[in-house]
Design a protein around this motif. Structure first.
Motif, mmCIF file in Angstrom:
data_model
loop_
_atom_site.group_PDB
_atom_site.id
_atom_site.type_symbol
_atom_site.label_atom_id
_atom_site.label_comp_id
_atom_site.label_asym_id
_atom_site.label_seq_id
_atom_site.Cartn_x
_atom_site.Cartn_y
_atom_site.Cartn_z
ATOM 1 N N CYS A 113 -3.449 0.053 3.980
ATOM 2 C CA CYS A 113 -2.122 0.667 4.139
ATOM 3 C C CYS A 113 -2.204 1.946 4.972
ATOM 4 C CB CYS A 113 -1.500 0.946 2.774
ATOM 5 S SG CYS A 113 -0.995 -0.542 1.875
ATOM 6 N N SER A 117 -0.097 2.283 8.360
ATOM 7 C CA SER A 117 0.867 3.374 8.489
ATOM 8 C C SER A 117 0.507 4.292 9.650
ATOM 9 C CB SER A 117 0.943 4.186 7.187
ATOM 10 O OG SER A 117 -0.274 4.848 6.910
ATOM 11 N N THR A 126 5.239 0.027 6.613
ATOM 12 C CA THR A 126 3.945 -0.310 6.023
ATOM 13 C C THR A 126 4.125 -0.979 4.671
ATOM 14 O OG1 THR A 126 2.846 1.522 7.156
ATOM 15 C CG2 THR A 126 1.767 0.652 5.187
ATOM 16 N N SER A 127 5.014 -0.455 3.867
ATOM 17 C CA SER A 127 5.249 -1.009 2.536
ATOM 18 C C SER A 127 5.809 -2.425 2.608
ATOM 19 C CB SER A 127 6.215 -0.111 1.752
ATOM 20 O OG SER A 127 5.730 1.219 1.703
ATOM 21 N N MET A 130 2.189 -4.556 5.113
ATOM 22 C CA MET A 130 0.867 -4.470 4.496
ATOM 23 C C MET A 130 0.960 -4.190 2.999
ATOM 24 S SD MET A 130 -2.308 -4.873 5.110
ATOM 25 C CE MET A 130 -2.599 -4.640 6.860
ATOM 26 N N GLY A 131 1.958 -3.413 2.588
ATOM 27 C CA GLY A 131 2.116 -3.140 1.157
ATOM 28 C C GLY A 131 2.412 -4.396 0.371
ATOM 29 N N SER A 134 -0.730 -6.560 0.431
ATOM 30 C CA SER A 134 -1.776 -5.965 -0.402
ATOM 31 C C SER A 134 -1.496 -6.166 -1.878
ATOM 32 C CB SER A 134 -1.899 -4.462 -0.087
ATOM 33 O OG SER A 134 -2.318 -4.247 1.241
ATOM 34 N N VAL A 152 -1.009 1.869 -2.467
ATOM 35 C CA VAL A 152 -0.031 1.518 -1.436
ATOM 36 C C VAL A 152 0.808 2.737 -1.068
ATOM 37 C CG1 VAL A 152 2.050 0.188 -0.939
ATOM 38 C CG2 VAL A 152 0.102 -0.922 -2.032
ATOM 39 N N ALA A 156 0.636 4.424 2.512
ATOM 40 C CA ALA A 156 1.843 4.369 3.337
ATOM 41 C C ALA A 156 2.202 5.732 3.890
ATOM 42 C CB ALA A 156 3.007 3.808 2.518
ATOM 43 N N CYS A 410 7.342 -3.290 -2.183
ATOM 44 C CA CYS A 410 6.063 -3.972 -2.405
ATOM 45 C C CYS A 410 5.936 -4.532 -3.824
ATOM 46 C CB CYS A 410 4.894 -3.044 -2.090
ATOM 47 S SG CYS A 410 4.724 -1.633 -3.195
#
Length: 450
Positions: A113, A117, A126-127, A130-131, A134, A152, A156, A410
């Motif tokens: 993250c 980010s 990002t959340s 990838m968040g 993840s 996360v 982020a 997320c």
């Protein structure tokens, strides 16, 4: 300032705080809450004898000071959409998915993250990408959701704080009149110890809370790889935003170049019609596949309208505060506070309640920069102090948009702000270094701690 004016100042500030809290409790949009606040502050200006045209000029002056940030918002909106559309985000996700194992889940989530980010400069983006991935991977392993959710949140806001594309970093640069390159170097130095500390804690948490279970997120990576099948070429849009700043090319030009490369990848390698690329840039990317859509849809200029409205309103507050002298009473006591607990301590004392009441980073940055400009006359030191306070404190407020939006996107527990250790370490480390420098009387940047 006489007693009557001081009382009026306290009343309007108290009413604004109460109104903000009421709007948060009732779920009223922040833009409406800020509009009500704007009316309150204009009313205070009228009380102090300022005319309507003069108040409008104050608001306009404040908004003009953030014009560069608003321009960057437009570029960021288009960029995040086209990175999704051309497969850049997907390619990064597919490449790093195998790195996540049960024993390293919290650390892997934090690092992944943080990387995403930093590349995108957006905590929300990002959340949502990838968040989500993840937390899906961590959940499939049975990893502790509280720790992974905190990883996360911390990751982020790693990039939201220091990425050259971050809207908050651009706002800090704007209000302090500093250069992004100087701020970036200072932020990298200030975050070294907190980052290492966070890595150590998440690594230890992974070992101590090692879950049992099988890795069950391969289907997610497979679905993304099947939909975005152009491979390594999808990483081409990343090149300008990494290489250009190293060549001292401005970030707006870097983002514009990245947008152009992403659009080219969309048209040439993914076969997307130019009109659809333009639509993605404006309205955001949407994928027909349900799983891909859940993970990758978003971005676009329209996605930045709300934050742009918040920045404009908060900027108008700054113009009103300056023109009407609304915060003079508070400002007059800030130097006394700084003498006791260091300039950064004074700035932190302002940003904590501002973040708790305003529920967003923007207003906290604006208020702190205006109240503390005399406390910390060095612009670069002020910029770093704002990054190490207002930017990272807001995500630690449970009812703040900066926290709740990330947790909701997320699917992490709402209490994950407790385990976002990197965000806790940043202001604490800066404050510790400041106190040490004040005690020793050394005229070096407090954050260096040399």
């Amino acid at each position: 300032m006489d007693v009557e004016d001081a009382l009026a100042e306290i009343m309007v500030l108290g009413a604004f705080c109460a109104e903000l809290i009421a709007c948060v409790v009732l779920g009223v949009p922040m833009t409406f809450a800020l509009l009500v606040g704007l009316a309150m502050f204009c009313g205070y200006g009228r009380y102090r004898g300022h005319g309507t045209r003069e108040l409008a000029r104050m608001c306009a002056d404040g908004v003009c000071s953030a014009s560069g940030v608003i321009q960057s918002f437009i570029l960021i909106g288009a960029l995040t959409a086209l990175w999704r559309a051309c497969g850049t985000v997907s390619q990064i996700v597919v490449m790093v998915t195998p790195l996540v194992t049960p024993a390293t889940a919290p650390l892997s989530v934090f690092l992944l993250c943080s990387l995403m980010s930093f590349l995108t400069g957006t905590a929300f983006g990002t959340s949502a990408t990838m968040g989500v991935v993840s937390m899906t991977m961590a959940s499939s392993m049975g990893a502790n959701p509280l720790v992974c959710g905190g990883a996360v949140l911390a990751g982020a806001y790693f990039g939201d704080r220091c990425s050259p594309m971050s809207s908050s970093a651009l706002l800090v640069r704007s209000v302090t009149g500093t250069r992004m390159s100087d701020n970036f170097k200072a932020m990298m130095r200030s975050s070294a110890v907190p980052f290492v500390g966070a890595v150590a804690i998440y690594a230890a948490a992974g070992l101590l809370l090692r879950p049992s279970g099988s890795f069950g997120s391969a289907s997610t990576a497979t679905a993304l790889a099947a939909y975005f099948d152009q491979g390594i070429v999808a990483l081409l849009p990343v090149v300008p935003v990494i290489v250009f700043p190293l060549m001292h090319i401005g970030m707006k030009r870097s983002m514009a170049a990245s947008i152009a490369v992403a659009a080219l990848v969309c048209v040439v390698f993914r076969g997307i019609a130019p009109m659809d690329v333009a639509a993605f840039s404006l309205l955001g990317f949407r994928a027909p596949d349900p799983l891909v859509s859940r993970l990758m849809s978003g971005g676009g200029v329209v996605s930045m309208l709300n934050v742009t409205a918040i920045v404009c309103l908060a900027s108008s507050f700054v113009g009103l505060f300056e023109g009407t002298g609304l915060l003079d009473g508070v400002r007059n006591h800030m130097e006394e506070v700084a003498d006791r607990i260091t300039p950064f301590g004074a700035i932190l004392a302002v940003t904590v309640p501002a973040s708790m009441v305003a529920c967003n980073q923007t207003l906290g940055i604006m208020l702190a920069s205006q109240l503390c400009e005399n406390v910390e006359p060095n612009k670069r030191s002020l910029a770093l102090a704002l990054e190490d306070s207002a930017v990272v404190i807001s995500p630690l407020v449970p009812w703040s948009i900066a926290c709740t939006a990330v947790m909701t996107m997320c699917g992490a527990p709402s209490a994950c702000w407790v385990t976002a250790v990197y965000l806790w370490f940043i202001p604490l480390w800066h404050l510790l270094c400041s106190l040490r420098s004040q005690r020793t009387g050394r005229l070096v940047p407090a954050i260096a701690c040399e």
